[in-house]
Design an enzyme around this catalytic site. Sequence first.
Site, PDB file in Angstrom:
ATOM      1  N   GLU A 256      25.587  26.376 -56.336  1.00 23.21           N
ATOM      2  CA  GLU A 256      26.789  25.535 -56.466  1.00 23.21           C
ATOM      3  C   GLU A 256      28.021  26.444 -56.567  1.00 23.21           C
ATOM      4  OE1 GLU A 256      26.122  22.920 -59.825  1.00 23.21           O
ATOM      5  OE2 GLU A 256      24.354  22.062 -58.852  1.00 23.21           O
TER       6      GLU A 256
ATOM      7  N   LYS B 239      28.574  21.602 -15.596  1.00 22.58           N
ATOM      8  CA  LYS B 239      27.587  21.908 -16.647  1.00 22.58           C
ATOM      9  C   LYS B 239      26.883  20.608 -17.016  1.00 22.58           C
ATOM     10  CE  LYS B 239      28.465  22.504 -21.332  1.00 22.58           C
ATOM     11  NZ  LYS B 239      29.038  23.208 -22.504  1.00 22.58           N
TER      12      LYS B 239
ATOM     13  N   GLY C 227      25.673  30.156 -24.737  1.00 21.54           N
ATOM     14  CA  GLY C 227      24.968  29.545 -23.601  1.00 21.54           C
ATOM     15  C   GLY C 227      25.932  29.102 -22.508  1.00 21.54           C
ATOM     16  N   THR C 228      26.999  28.417 -22.876  1.00 19.17           N
ATOM     17  CA  THR C 228      27.941  27.887 -21.887  1.00 19.17           C
ATOM     18  C   THR C 228      28.513  29.008 -21.020  1.00 19.17           C
ATOM     19  OG1 THR C 228      28.512  26.060 -23.351  1.00 19.17           O
ATOM     20  CG2 THR C 228      30.133  26.615 -21.637  1.00 19.17           C
TER      21      THR C 228
HETATM   22  C1  R5P Z   1      31.541  22.446 -25.524  1.00 16.77           C
HETATM   23  O1  R5P Z   1      31.951  21.360 -25.153  1.00 16.77           O
HETATM   24  C2  R5P Z   1      32.430  23.485 -26.122  1.00 16.77           C
HETATM   25  O2  R5P Z   1      33.717  23.428 -25.593  1.00 16.77           O
HETATM   26  C3  R5P Z   1      31.856  24.871 -25.916  1.00 16.77           C
HETATM   27  O3  R5P Z   1      31.764  25.124 -24.539  1.00 16.77           O
HETATM   28  C4  R5P Z   1      30.474  24.986 -26.531  1.00 16.77           C
HETATM   29  O4  R5P Z   1      30.424  24.370 -27.782  1.00 16.77           O
HETATM   30  C5  R5P Z   1      30.070  26.432 -26.648  1.00 16.77           C
HETATM   31  O5  R5P Z   1      28.817  26.496 -27.247  1.00 16.77           O
HETATM   32  P1  R5P Z   1      27.744  27.561 -26.745  1.00 16.77           P
HETATM   33  O6  R5P Z   1      28.417  28.910 -26.807  1.00 16.77           O
HETATM   34  O7  R5P Z   1      26.621  27.420 -27.745  1.00 16.77           O
HETATM   35  O8  R5P Z   1      27.351  27.166 -25.379  1.00 16.77           O
END
Ligand code: R5P
Length: 339
Positions: free
Chosen positions: A48, A211, A246-247
């Site tokens: 806490e 995507k 990832g994106t």
């Molecule tokens: C998604 O809509 C956000 O704008 C980012 O592209 C996303 O949250 C990035 O997350 P990660 O790096 O895990 O792909």
Amino acid sequence: MNGMKVKIDPDDLYIVSGTVHPKLAEETVKAMGLTLGPLNTKRFANSELYVQYDASVRGKHVIIIQTFAHDYKRNLSVNDALMETMLLIDAARRSSAREITVVIPYLGYSRQDRKAKGREPISAAVVTHMLESAGAHRLVTIDMHSPQVQGTFRGPFDHLIAERLILEGLREEMADRDPELFAIVSPDTGRAKESERAADILGVRLRHLQKTRDRHDSSKLVRPKRLQGVEGRICIMTDDMIDTAGTLLTAAETLRKSGATGVIASATHALLSDPALDRLQDTAIDKLIVTDTVPVDYARKVLGDRLVVLPVAPLIADALREIATGGSVSDLFGGRNYF
Ligand code: R5P
């Protein structure tokens, strides 16, 4: 105001930092020519949290600076950051603070901004409602994932944008080379508007990369095999945050396969949650440009000079100066911080 600059009254302000990112708060108050107010924080054995202002806040404008980031190294979670902020607001309100402003450079939970499936919460609204019910009068954040989250808080909600900073960083990478050598690539539809704007300002061609998510495993991102129009070019992507990477990485892979000669990625919030740092070593991204809305010292060690960090303290300091003197925050951005 007759063009006269109103001066900040340091005795009217009590600015404190939560425990997550003290360096950013220190740099912010330094840029304002001020110092942080004294504060005691501790964690009990059962995890806490405890906070106490170490001087009177009666009648003052209390400004709490706390980013909602996690820090594995210090065993701090986003929820710790949120809870500590709630305690700081409550303590200020119960101690007769006149006004309470909460600066949250990275607003955690902001991606959960609508019901995308049945029986889900709208977590972004839960967070702003909690802050409001604890007693926050005003919120300030940077590059919010969904600016419409502002509507879930009834007080003033200032949205700062790091666009100018990021574009300056990108211009430096472009280093006066012919804009024809580059392409801005929007990494998903959510970033289309910002990417269009960046392409327009930098005078670079724009491409959109689709995507989608795997139908059977939604954690898996699916990209087209190729993207037309990037061959022989250095591709630049801008995103609001890089979480697991990832994106940006899946996009970078498609761009390389499509003949891109380089990839520069930028994101305001470098969350870099596991396994982002592992993934980013030895990858298709040559340079990653981020800000320090969350702590990035460890990422700097791992990625070295492939990571460029742009400081946001001056941006926050400018906004707080406007707020503390009854000025205009949106004027700082020429009114363009509400797109
Ligand atoms: C998604 O809509 C956000 O704008 C980012 O592209 C996303 O949250 C990035 O997350 P990660 O790096 O895990 O792909």
